[in-house]
Design a protein around this motif. Structure first.
Motif, PDB file in Angstrom:
ATOM      1  N   ALA A 182      -4.106   7.423  10.428  1.00  9.13           N
ATOM      2  CA  ALA A 182      -4.081   8.487   9.615  1.00  9.13           C
ATOM      3  C   ALA A 182      -3.812   7.860   8.182  1.00  9.13           C
ATOM      4  N   GLY A 183      -2.886   6.912   8.042  1.00 10.19           N
ATOM      5  CA  GLY A 183      -2.138   6.496   6.815  1.00 10.19           C
ATOM      6  C   GLY A 183      -2.731   5.268   6.429  1.00 10.19           C
ATOM      7  N   SER A 184      -3.751   4.578   6.990  1.00 13.30           N
ATOM      8  CA  SER A 184      -4.464   3.319   6.464  1.00 13.30           C
ATOM      9  C   SER A 184      -5.411   3.430   5.476  1.00 13.30           C
ATOM     10  N   GLY A 185      -5.822   4.567   5.376  1.00 11.61           N
ATOM     11  CA  GLY A 185      -6.779   4.731   4.352  1.00 11.61           C
ATOM     12  C   GLY A 185      -6.203   4.823   2.867  1.00 11.61           C
ATOM     13  N   PRO A 186      -5.009   5.548   2.652  1.00 14.79           N
ATOM     14  CA  PRO A 186      -4.152   5.720   1.630  1.00 14.79           C
ATOM     15  C   PRO A 186      -3.239   4.598   1.386  1.00 14.79           C
ATOM     16  N   ALA A 187      -2.951   4.014   2.490  1.00 20.84           N
ATOM     17  CA  ALA A 187      -2.182   2.628   2.055  1.00 20.84           C
ATOM     18  C   ALA A 187      -3.068   1.456   1.679  1.00 20.84           C
ATOM     19  N   LEU A 188      -4.570   1.376   2.055  1.00 21.21           N
ATOM     20  CA  LEU A 188      -5.382   0.410   1.492  1.00 21.21           C
ATOM     21  C   LEU A 188      -5.550   0.692  -0.231  1.00 21.21           C
ATOM     22  N   GLN A 189      -5.717   1.994  -0.219  1.00 17.66           N
ATOM     23  CA  GLN A 189      -5.974   2.544  -1.935  1.00 17.66           C
ATOM     24  C   GLN A 189      -4.590   2.014  -2.580  1.00 17.66           C
ATOM     25  N   HIS A 190      -3.627   2.324  -2.162  1.00 15.74           N
ATOM     26  CA  HIS A 190      -2.408   1.981  -2.567  1.00 15.74           C
ATOM     27  C   HIS A 190      -1.895   0.470  -2.942  1.00 15.74           C
ATOM     28  N   ALA A 191      -2.406  -0.344  -2.044  1.00 14.79           N
ATOM     29  CA  ALA A 191      -2.393  -1.720  -2.085  1.00 14.79           C
ATOM     30  C   ALA A 191      -3.525  -2.125  -3.121  1.00 14.79           C
ATOM     31  N   CYS A 192      -4.558  -1.737  -3.254  1.00 20.62           N
ATOM     32  CA  CYS A 192      -5.434  -2.348  -4.318  1.00 20.62           C
ATOM     33  C   CYS A 192      -5.175  -1.865  -5.449  1.00 20.62           C
ATOM     34  N   ALA A 193      -4.619  -0.798  -5.755  1.00 23.53           N
ATOM     35  CA  ALA A 193      -3.869  -0.239  -7.014  1.00 23.53           C
ATOM     36  C   ALA A 193      -2.890  -1.151  -7.485  1.00 23.53           C
ATOM     37  N   ASP A 194      -2.000  -1.448  -6.388  1.00 28.48           N
ATOM     38  CA  ASP A 194      -0.991  -2.351  -6.872  1.00 28.48           C
ATOM     39  C   ASP A 194      -1.458  -3.918  -7.170  1.00 28.48           C
ATOM     40  N   TYR A 195      -2.475  -4.355  -6.480  1.00 27.20           N
ATOM     41  CA  TYR A 195      -3.000  -5.584  -6.794  1.00 27.20           C
ATOM     42  C   TYR A 195      -3.599  -5.627  -8.412  1.00 27.20           C
ATOM     43  N   ALA A 196      -4.255  -4.509  -8.797  1.00 24.63           N
ATOM     44  CA  ALA A 196      -4.872  -4.287 -10.270  1.00 24.63           C
ATOM     45  C   ALA A 196      -3.569  -3.947 -11.193  1.00 24.63           C
ATOM     46  N   ARG A 197      -2.805  -3.496 -10.799  1.00 27.59           N
ATOM     47  CA  ARG A 197      -1.536  -3.171 -11.695  1.00 27.59           C
ATOM     48  C   ARG A 197      -0.648  -4.636 -11.887  1.00 27.59           C
ATOM     49  N   LEU A 198      -0.557  -5.011 -10.940  1.00 26.64           N
ATOM     50  CA  LEU A 198       0.364  -6.626 -11.054  1.00 26.64           C
ATOM     51  C   LEU A 198      -0.505  -7.484 -11.677  1.00 26.64           C
ATOM     52  N   ALA A 199      -1.943  -7.542 -11.505  1.00 27.14           N
ATOM     53  CA  ALA A 199      -2.568  -8.606 -12.453  1.00 27.14           C
ATOM     54  C   ALA A 199      -2.572  -8.060 -13.819  1.00 27.14           C
ATOM     55  N   GLY A 200      -2.510  -6.886 -14.284  1.00 28.68           N
ATOM     56  CA  GLY A 200      -2.136  -6.427 -15.612  1.00 28.68           C
ATOM     57  C   GLY A 200      -0.851  -6.693 -16.167  1.00 28.68           C
ATOM     58  N   ASP A 201       0.067  -6.620 -15.299  1.00 31.21           N
ATOM     59  CA  ASP A 201       1.421  -7.091 -15.593  1.00 31.21           C
ATOM     60  C   ASP A 201       1.521  -8.661 -15.978  1.00 31.21           C
ATOM     61  N   VAL A 202       0.682  -9.375 -15.030  1.00 37.20           N
ATOM     62  CA  VAL A 202       0.731 -10.845 -15.133  1.00 37.20           C
ATOM     63  C   VAL A 202       0.131 -11.534 -16.541  1.00 37.20           C
ATOM     64  N   LEU A 203      -0.983 -10.585 -16.889  1.00 36.50           N
ATOM     65  CA  LEU A 203      -1.538 -10.832 -18.213  1.00 36.50           C
ATOM     66  C   LEU A 203      -0.745 -10.378 -19.291  1.00 36.50           C
ATOM     67  N   ALA A 204      -0.137  -9.344 -19.057  1.00 35.43           N
ATOM     68  CA  ALA A 204       0.731  -8.814 -20.292  1.00 35.43           C
ATOM     69  C   ALA A 204       1.861  -9.791 -20.282  1.00 35.43           C
ATOM     70  N   ALA A 205       2.392 -10.364 -19.487  1.00 41.85           N
ATOM     71  CA  ALA A 205       3.458 -11.462 -19.529  1.00 41.85           C
ATOM     72  C   ALA A 205       3.032 -12.640 -20.044  1.00 41.85           C
TER      73      ALA A 205
END
Length: 151
Positions: free
Chosen positions: A122-145
């Motif tokens: 039951a938690g794998s769908g939200p975990a997938l969405q959370h991981a996807c959001a983290d990858y996108a956020r971290l990519a933005g952090d790398v660009l900003a750095a």
């Protein structure tokens, strides 16, 4: 690099929406629930590799400046194969928080569970969405750095 970040963001949204660009949450949820675990794991692995390449590129820009374009880039025998390892090597030099590496390691472990096991609960769908959001956020952090290092 901004194009690479935009590509990661689009890919993360596409995967989180059950491999669709549609905006209907119910339909996206049904598609995501029907996705084979291996497909989810492979999609997460691609996001991880995209982020890895972005981190390496940001480090090249930081070290080489304008000469980075003349550098031949990543050599296959020296390629880094996980964002957690790239983060460990280059985050301090780029001014990124070192503690993010642990989250990247957790996300890499989740990829392997999806690819090599039948980890679907039951938690794998939200975990997938959370991981996807983290990858996108971290990519933005790398660009900003990278942008702040460039001046």
């Amino acid at each position: 690099m901004a194009d690479q970040v935009a590509r990661i963001e689009r890919a993360a949204i596409f995967l989180a929406n059950g491999m669709a660009t549609g905006g209907c949450p119910d339909a996206c949820g049904r598609r995501r629930d029907a996705m084979p675990a291996r497909l989810i794991g492979n999609g997460l692995r691609e996001l991880d590799l995209f982020l890895t390449d972005l981190i390496v590129e940001a480090d090249r820009l930081d070290r080489l400046g304008a000469a980075a374009g003349a550098d031949p880039g990543i050599h296959p025998q020296r390629r880094i194969f996980s964002a957690a390892e790239a983060w460990r090597r280059f985050a301090p030099r780029l001014g990124l928080p070192v503690e993010v590496r642990e989250r990247l390691r957790q996300m890499r472990a989740a990829q392997n569970r999806h690819c090599f096991g039948a980890w679907r609960d039951a938690g794998s769908g939200p975990a997938l969405q959370h991981a996807c959001a983290d990858y996108a956020r971290l990519a933005g952090d790398v660009l900003a750095a990278a942008r702040s290092k460039a001046g």
